[in-house]
Design an enzyme around this catalytic site. Structure first.
Site, PDB file in Angstrom:
ATOM      1  N   LEU A 148       9.270  17.615 -29.841  1.00 11.15           N
ATOM      2  CA  LEU A 148       8.884  18.913 -29.273  1.00 11.15           C
ATOM      3  C   LEU A 148       9.028  18.923 -27.760  1.00 11.15           C
ATOM      4  CD1 LEU A 148       5.811  18.572 -27.918  1.00 11.15           C
ATOM      5  CD2 LEU A 148       5.166  18.597 -30.313  1.00 11.15           C
ATOM      6  N   ARG A 149       9.405  20.101 -27.278  1.00  5.49           N
ATOM      7  CA  ARG A 149       9.500  20.321 -25.833  1.00  5.49           C
ATOM      8  C   ARG A 149       8.266  21.084 -25.397  1.00  5.49           C
ATOM      9  NH1 ARG A 149      14.268  24.221 -26.463  1.00  5.49           N
ATOM     10  NH2 ARG A 149      12.917  24.608 -28.228  1.00  5.49           N
ATOM     11  N   ASN A 215      15.808  10.976 -25.852  1.00  8.13           N
ATOM     12  CA  ASN A 215      15.325  11.251 -24.498  1.00  8.13           C
ATOM     13  C   ASN A 215      16.194  10.571 -23.445  1.00  8.13           C
ATOM     14  OD1 ASN A 215      13.368  12.961 -25.329  1.00  8.13           O
ATOM     15  ND2 ASN A 215      11.614  11.691 -24.754  1.00  8.13           N
ATOM     16  N   PHE A 256      21.168  21.335 -20.545  1.00 14.71           N
ATOM     17  CA  PHE A 256      20.772  20.112 -19.833  1.00 14.71           C
ATOM     18  C   PHE A 256      21.797  19.674 -18.804  1.00 14.71           C
ATOM     19  CE2 PHE A 256      16.689  18.212 -21.009  1.00 14.71           C
ATOM     20  CZ  PHE A 256      16.231  19.295 -21.747  1.00 14.71           C
ATOM     21  N   LEU A 257      22.600  20.641 -18.334  1.00 13.14           N
ATOM     22  CA  LEU A 257      23.472  20.390 -17.190  1.00 13.14           C
ATOM     23  C   LEU A 257      22.981  21.219 -16.004  1.00 13.14           C
ATOM     24  CD1 LEU A 257      27.131  20.219 -18.628  1.00 13.14           C
ATOM     25  CD2 LEU A 257      25.654  18.339 -17.888  1.00 13.14           C
ATOM     26  N   CYS A 267       7.302  12.647 -20.366  1.00 16.00           N
ATOM     27  CA  CYS A 267       8.143  11.987 -21.373  1.00 16.00           C
ATOM     28  C   CYS A 267       9.379  11.308 -20.790  1.00 16.00           C
ATOM     29  CB  CYS A 267       8.565  13.011 -22.429  1.00 16.00           C
ATOM     30  SG  CYS A 267       7.151  13.765 -23.245  1.00 16.00           S
TER      31      CYS A 267
HETATM   32  C1  UGA Z   1      11.411  16.205 -23.517  1.00 19.12           C
HETATM   33  C2  UGA Z   1      12.541  16.386 -24.544  1.00 19.12           C
HETATM   34  O1  UGA Z   1      13.379  17.469 -24.162  1.00 19.12           O
HETATM   35  C3  UGA Z   1      11.944  16.653 -25.926  1.00 19.12           C
HETATM   36  O2  UGA Z   1      12.991  16.753 -26.881  1.00 19.12           O
HETATM   37  C4  UGA Z   1      11.016  15.501 -26.289  1.00 19.12           C
HETATM   38  O3  UGA Z   1      10.419  15.694 -27.554  1.00 19.12           O
HETATM   39  C5  UGA Z   1       9.922  15.398 -25.237  1.00 19.12           C
HETATM   40  O4  UGA Z   1      10.523  15.163 -23.954  1.00 19.12           O
HETATM   41  C6  UGA Z   1       9.016  14.278 -25.616  1.00 19.12           C
HETATM   42  O5  UGA Z   1       9.454  13.121 -25.577  1.00 19.12           O
HETATM   43  O6  UGA Z   1       7.906  14.522 -26.075  1.00 19.12           O
HETATM   44  P1  UGA Z   1       9.866  17.888 -22.138  1.00 19.12           P
HETATM   45  O7  UGA Z   1       9.341  16.687 -21.423  1.00 19.12           O
HETATM   46  O8  UGA Z   1       8.913  18.913 -22.643  1.00 19.12           O
HETATM   47  O9  UGA Z   1      10.716  17.434 -23.419  1.00 19.12           O
HETATM   48  O10 UGA Z   1      10.829  18.601 -21.128  1.00 19.12           O
HETATM   49  P2  UGA Z   1      12.387  18.962 -21.011  1.00 19.12           P
HETATM   50  O11 UGA Z   1      12.599  20.348 -21.413  1.00 19.12           O
HETATM   51  O12 UGA Z   1      13.216  17.918 -21.646  1.00 19.12           O
HETATM   52  O13 UGA Z   1      12.563  18.870 -19.431  1.00 19.12           O
HETATM   53  C7  UGA Z   1      12.370  17.624 -18.763  1.00 19.12           C
HETATM   54  C8  UGA Z   1      12.678  17.735 -17.303  1.00 19.12           C
HETATM   55  O14 UGA Z   1      14.070  17.858 -17.101  1.00 19.12           O
HETATM   56  C9  UGA Z   1      12.034  18.908 -16.580  1.00 19.12           C
HETATM   57  O15 UGA Z   1      11.502  18.459 -15.348  1.00 19.12           O
HETATM   58  C10 UGA Z   1      13.190  19.853 -16.345  1.00 19.12           C
HETATM   59  O16 UGA Z   1      13.009  20.647 -15.212  1.00 19.12           O
HETATM   60  C11 UGA Z   1      14.340  18.884 -16.178  1.00 19.12           C
HETATM   61  N1  UGA Z   1      15.669  19.456 -16.478  1.00 19.12           N
HETATM   62  C12 UGA Z   1      15.948  19.933 -17.718  1.00 19.12           C
HETATM   63  C13 UGA Z   1      16.633  19.494 -15.483  1.00 19.12           C
HETATM   64  O17 UGA Z   1      16.421  19.058 -14.345  1.00 19.12           O
HETATM   65  N2  UGA Z   1      17.867  20.022 -15.786  1.00 19.12           N
HETATM   66  C14 UGA Z   1      18.171  20.493 -17.011  1.00 19.12           C
HETATM   67  O18 UGA Z   1      19.311  20.950 -17.199  1.00 19.12           O
HETATM   68  C15 UGA Z   1      17.188  20.458 -17.989  1.00 19.12           C
END
Ligand code: UGA
Length: 441
Positions: A148-149, A215, A256-257, A267
Site C-alpha cells: 500500500l501507498r 521498493n 515514478f520518473l 518505507c
Molecule cells: C512506498 C511504495 O510506493 C509502496 O508500494 C509500498 O507499499 C510502501 O512504500 C511501503 O513499503 O509500505 P509510500 O512510501 O507511501 O509507498 O510512498 P511513494 O508513493 O512510493 O513515494 C515515496 C517517495 O518518493 C515520496 O517522497 C515521493 O515524493 C517520492 N517520489 C515518488 C518522487 O520523488 N518521484 C516520483 O516520481 C515518485
C-alpha cells in the site's frame, strides 16, 4: 472470518479497517493505549484519505474493535502481524524489536490450525527463522507483504494490484500445509480473488524479497531520473521533457520518473538500506551495491534544492525570509518521517534563513520534530513577505490552486524554486517570477 491484526500503525490500522469493511470480524491489538483509545472511538491516529469513514462505519457495525489485550486474538482464524521495522539507530539494518515482541506476545494465544500472517517488511530469512516457533503451537506461518501507498492505503488494501503469500514449502514445492494456508488467505481476500487479482503463492524467501525488491526498484527509478536531472543541469537539458519522452516507451513508463528533491517517508529510504545490509550479511553486498548510489543521489538532491534558493538570493539566505510550501514526504499524507521537504526546510534554517513552513496536513507532526521552525497554517499568511518561495511537497494547494499572480501580490521577492517540478514554469515566469526547477533550464 474472525481476524486479528497485531500493530495498529499505518499498515495495521488500515488493514484492520479494510478487512472489517470486507465483512470480516476484526480485532486490532496494539501496545499503545492512546492509539487504541483513539481508534476505538473511530478516530484515525494519522491522516489517510478514507480511513476515518471506514473506521466509523466498521466500528458502528460491531465488526471492528481495538484493544491492548493480546488475549483478545483468541478465536481468530488468521493473525496478521503488521508492526513497524524501522531503521536501526546505529546502522542500516531493520530493527526487528517490534516484530519479535509481537510474535512473542502473540504465540501463547494462537490455536492449532490458526494462520499467523506476517505483513511487516522484513529482512529475507525472517519467516524461515520464525516458522518453527509458530509450528510448535500447531499454527502455520505465512508471509503476506503489503504494497500500500500512503495516501491511497485504503484503496490499495481493499483492491490491491496483486496479492503475494509466502507459505511453507520444500524443494519439491508448496507443502500440503502451505496449500491449506494459501486457501485460507484466498478466503480472507475473497473479493480481490473473485475479480481475478493476481494471487501469487510462493515460498517465504520469495515473498519477503518481492516486497523489498519492489521498493528498491521504485527508489532506483526515482534516483535514475534524478541522476538525469543532474546531467540536465550541466547541459541545459530539461529533465521533465526527457521523462515524458522516455516514459512513452511502455517498457519504461512515465510513473515514478518525477525528478525533484527525491524520495522519503517511512518505507523507501529505510527499506533500501535494510536490503543492502541484509545482502551484505548474505555475502551478496555487491549485487545491490547500486542501492548505496541510489541513496546517495537521492540525498544529494535535497542539497541541490537548497543551493538553488541560496543562488537565487545572491549567494546567501542569511536573514532572508524563505517560505517552504510543504512538510509531508508526499501529498495526501501527514507523514514527515524522513521527509525531504522538511529536511530542505531544516537545512535552510541552518544556513540562517528565517524559514516559514506551511502544509495542509503535516504541520503538527513536523512541529513535534522541529519546534525551532516557524509553522503557519494559512498558505497565504505563510507567503506574506517572503524573499523566496520553495515548493517541496506537490499538494494541489500549491500545484493547481496557487495562482502566480496572487502569490506575487503577497511576497517581497518573486523567486520560486520548484523542488517537485510540479508548477507551470511558463505561467510563473509570465507573472514576473524567477522560476527555478530541478534539472530544468
Ligand atoms: C512506498 C511504495 O510506493 C509502496 O508500494 C509500498 O507499499 C510502501 O512504500 C511501503 O513499503 O509500505 P509510500 O512510501 O507511501 O509507498 O510512498 P511513494 O508513493 O512510493 O513515494 C515515496 C517517495 O518518493 C515520496 O517522497 C515521493 O515524493 C517520492 N517520489 C515518488 C518522487 O520523488 N518521484 C516520483 O516520481 C515518485
Amino acid at each position: 472470518m474472525r481476524l486479528s491484526v497485531i500493530g495498529c500503525g499505518y499498515l495495521g490500522a488500515v488493514h484492520a479497517a479494510s478487512m472489517a469493511s470486507l465483512g470480516h470480524e476484526v480485532v486490532g491489538v496494539d501496545v499503545d493505549e492512546r492509539k487504541v483509545e483513539a481508534l476505538s472511538k473511530g478516530e484515525a491516529p494519522f491522516f489517510e484519505p478514507g480511513l476515518q469513514e471506514l473506521l466509523t462505519e466498521s466500528i458502528a457495525s460491531g465488526r471492528l474493535t481495538f484493544t491492548t489485550e493480546m488475549a483478545a486474538v483468541r478465536g481468530s482464524q488468521v493473525h496478521f502481524v503488521g508492526v513497524g521495522t524501522p531503521q536501526q539507530r546505529d546502522g542500516d539494518a531493520a530493527d526487528m524489536t517490534f516484530v519479535n515482541a509481537a510474535v512473542d506476545a502473540l504465540l501463547p494465544h494462537v490455536s492449532p490450525g490458526d494462520i499467523v500472517a506476517g505483513k511487516s517488511t522484513v529482512p529475507v530469512g525472517t519467516a524461515a527463522g520464525l516458522a518453527e516457533r509458530v509450528a510448535a503451537t500447531g499454527a502455520t506461518l505465512v508471509w503476506n507483504p503489503e504494497f500500500l501507498r500512503e495516501g491511497w492505503a485504503v484503496q490499495d488494501t481493499i483492491d490491491p494490484d496483486r496479492l503475494v503469500v509466502g507459505v511453507p514449502s520444500t524443494s519439491a514445492g508448496v507443502t500440503v500445509e502451505g496449500e491449506r494456508a494459501a486457501d485460507i488467505l484466498r478466503e480472507v481476500y475473497h473479493p480481490s480473488v473473485a475479480k481475478g487479482t493476481p494471487f501469487i503463492v510462493t515460498d517465504y524467501a520469495t515473498a519477503e524479497l518481492v516486497k523489498v525488491s519492489a521498493n528498491a526498484f521504485l527508489a532506483t527509478k526515482i534516483s535514475f531520473i534524478n541522476a538525469m536531472a543532474e546531467i540536465a543541469e550541466v547541459t541545459g537539458a530539461d529533465v521533465t521533457t526527457l521523462a515524458d519522452a522516455i516514459g512513452h516507451d511502455a517498457r519504461i513508463g512515465r510513473r515514478f520518473l518525477g525528478a525533484g528533491i527525491g524520495f522519503g517517508g517511512g518505507c523507501l529510504p529505510k527499506d533500501i538500506r535494510a536490503f543492502s545490509a541484509r545482502a551484505e550479511e548474505l555475502g551478496r553486498g555487491e549485487s545491490v551495491a547500486f542501492l548505496r548510489e541510489v541513496d546517495a543521489i537521492n540525498l544529494r538532491r535535497r542539497g541541490r534544492a537548497v543551493d538553488l534558493v541560496v543562488d537565487a538570493l545572491g549567494g546567501s539566505v542569511f536573514k532572508k525570509n524563505v517560505t517552504v510550501l510543504g512538510a509531508a514526504f508526499k501529498p495526501h499524507s501527514d507523514d514527515v518521517r524522513d521527509s525531504p521537504a522538511l529536511d530542505v526546510a531544516v537545512r535552510l534554517h541552518g544556513l540562517g534563513a528565517w524559514v516559514t513552513i506551511t502544509d495542509p496536513e503535516a504541520i503538527e507532526n513536523a512541529r513535534r520534530l522541529h519546534p525551532q521552525l516557524n509553522f503557519v497554517d494559512d498558505r497565504d499568511e505563510a507567503l506574506r513577505g517572503a524573499d523566496a518561495v520553495i515548493v517541496v511537497t506537490e499538494w494541489d494547494e500549491y500545484r493547481r490552486e496557487l495562482a502566480p499572480e496572487h502569490a506575487g501580490s503577497l511576497v517581497t521577492g518573486k523567486i520560486i524554486v520548484d523542488g517537485r517540478n510540479c508548477l507551470d514554469a511558463a505561467a510563473w515566469r509570465a507573472a514576473g517570477w524567477q522560476y527555478f526547477g530541478m534539472g530544468r533550464p
